[in-house]
Design an enzyme around this catalytic site. Structure first.
Site, PDB file in Angstrom:
ATOM      1  CB  SER A  14      -0.923  -0.025   1.223  1.00 24.61           C
ATOM      2  OG  SER A  14      -1.877   1.001   1.135  1.00 24.61           O
ATOM      3  CG  ASN A  15      -0.465   4.715  -1.008  1.00 27.54           C
ATOM      4  OD1 ASN A  15      -1.135   5.369  -0.213  1.00 27.54           O
ATOM      5  ND2 ASN A  15      -0.989   4.189  -2.110  1.00 27.54           N
ATOM      6  CG  ASP A  16       3.530   6.430   4.094  1.00 29.43           C
ATOM      7  OD1 ASP A  16       3.293   5.374   4.713  1.00 29.43           O
ATOM      8  OD2 ASP A  16       4.671   6.898   3.942  1.00 29.43           O
TER       9      ASP A  16
END
Ligand SMILES: Cc1cc2nc3c(=O)[nH]c(=O)nc-3n(C[C@H](O)[C@H](O)[C@H](O)COP(=O)(O)O)c2cc1C
Length: 399
Positions: free
Chosen positions: A211-213
């Site tokens: 995923s990402n932040d």
């Protein structure tokens, strides 16, 4: 929703009167102008002086104290108010209102009120479930009244039941929702807006993903702001953040889920705001069972659907398209490219990888890029303020 509204707050004689002091403070904090009237019974519980000091206005308690010869107070407050709130609403006053009785300041003013009234009935459980009370509630609902359902729980009488005064946050949420439903003058009234939010998760196996932040804070703030301006909003969110009950939400996980959810609504939408951080890649294969530890692991990825590009290049039939460009470097160059490549109407460029802005924080600094206009930078500020500026752009563009 509440900011700038003129609210008449009518307080009747139940044990929860002391809690309405806090409600008054909240309404004022949110920017409403509030004038208060109380029944004689309500004054037994809390002094009118408390409400006077907080509202900074005379509290009306008596129909015949006519201190201003130019107006009749109970008619004046009814005509002045945009909305009325009756909290707590006793079984007694409820019965009077349902039958058109006007024997004190509160009931007289409410009988003269043509604007929407929001009522918070609060009473003993047996009083509440009494068929006559229920009949009275149904009667009011057929008029200009929105009647809240009281909470169930421990009552002042020492036993549990339905009739409790609800949490302030629920009252405010339902009040906002009500004001929204009866306000015709809002600029996005009748418009359908889809907002995406959060970082998508691409599963590797049942317990692991990439995923990402992105936290979803920007997308959620945009959904709330679009709703406040009158839009019918669908929030397609991959975030774990809560969102208000009045906003329709579709919870998604992967980029593919998000695309499916957006496409389902797209034909009926007037605008789409793609604030989600959609993962560019997903594992070619998701393992059905948790992968066991090995000395080395190589994962193969495939390209995810480019939702914004697909909407802009293939599906768009007049919908306004707003995309986000989150970059660590060459921000404006990439954002300019994105504006053309995706056939978007607006790209909101924001720097990521910096501590005080972008992903997973409350603040952002963005630059708005639209066709035939010079870039406009909105300096570092709260994401709800940034959202207000973006929604204002949308309103102007639609006009
Ligand atoms: C301690 C106490 C608490 C009360 N709490 C409530 C209440 O929560 N809800 C209610 O409907 N009546 C309650 N009552 C009864 C009302 O005060 C009573 O019906 C009164 O006539 C209501 O007057 P009003 O509707 O003009 O304010 C309470 C009475 C007492 C003495």
């Amino acid at each position: 929703m509440i900011e700038g509204k003129k609210i008449a707050l009518y307080v009747t004689g139940g044990i929860a009167v002391y809690k309405v002091v806090d409600l008054l403070r909240e309404l004022i904090k949110q920017g409403a102008e509030v004038r208060v009237a109380m029944t004689t019974s309500a004054c037994e519980f809390v002094s009118p002086l408390t409400f006077q000091v907080l509202s900074k206005y005379t509290v009306y308690t008596n129909t015949f104290t006519e201190d201003n010869p130019e107006v009749v107070n109970h008619i004046n407050i009814a005509d002045w108010s945009d909305f009325s709130v009756v909290a707590p609403l006793t079984a007694n006053t409820l019965a009077k209102l349902a039958n058109g009785i006007a024997d004190n300041f509160v009931t007289s003013a409410l009988l003269a009120t043509t604007n929407p009234v929001f009522a918070v009935p609060t009473m003993n459980a047996n009083m509440y479930t009494n068929p006559v009370t229920q009949e009275n509630i149904e009667r009011l609902k057929t008029r200009n009244y929105k009647v809240m359902t009281p909470d169930t729980g421990f009552l002042a009488e020492g036993y549990s039941g339905q009739g409790r005064y609800p949490e302030k946050s629920r009252i405010i949420e339902e009040l906002e929702s009500y004001i929204h439903s009866v306000s015709n003058a809002l600029p996005l009234k009748g418009k359908k807006v889809i907002v995406t939010a959060g970082g998508t998760k691409e599963r590797i196996d049942p317990v692991r993903y990439i995923s990402n932040d992105s936290s979803g804070k920007m997308g959620h703030a945009l959904a709330i702001e679009a709703w406040k301006q009158g839009a019918d909003v669908t929030l397609v969110s991959a975030s774990q953040l809560e969102s208000p009950a009045y906003i329709a939400r579709v919870q998604v996980e992967s980029a593919q889920d998000m695309q499916d959810a957006v496409l389902k609504e797209f034909d009926h939408a007037d605008a789409v705001i793609m604030a989600a951080a959609v993962s560019d890649y997903a594992p070619v294969k998701m393992e059905e069972q948790k992968m066991k530890k090995k000395d080395e692991l190589t994962l193969q990825f495939k390209k995810n659907p480019d939702i914004l590009k697909d909407l802009g290049q293939k599906k768009k039939t007049g919908q306004v398209l707003i995309g986000f460009a989150a970059e660590t470097h060459e921000l404006l160059n990439y954002a300019e490219e994105k504006l053309t490549a995706k056939n978007a109407d607006l790209i909101v460029a924001n720097q990521v990888g910096v501590k005080d802005r972008g992903f997973n924080v409350d603040q952002n600094e963005v630059t708005l890029l639209s066709k035939n206009n010079p870039p406009r930078t909105i300096s570092l500020r709260n994401k709800s303020d940034i959202s207000a500026e973006i929604i204002e752009w949308l309103i102007n563009f639609m006009n």
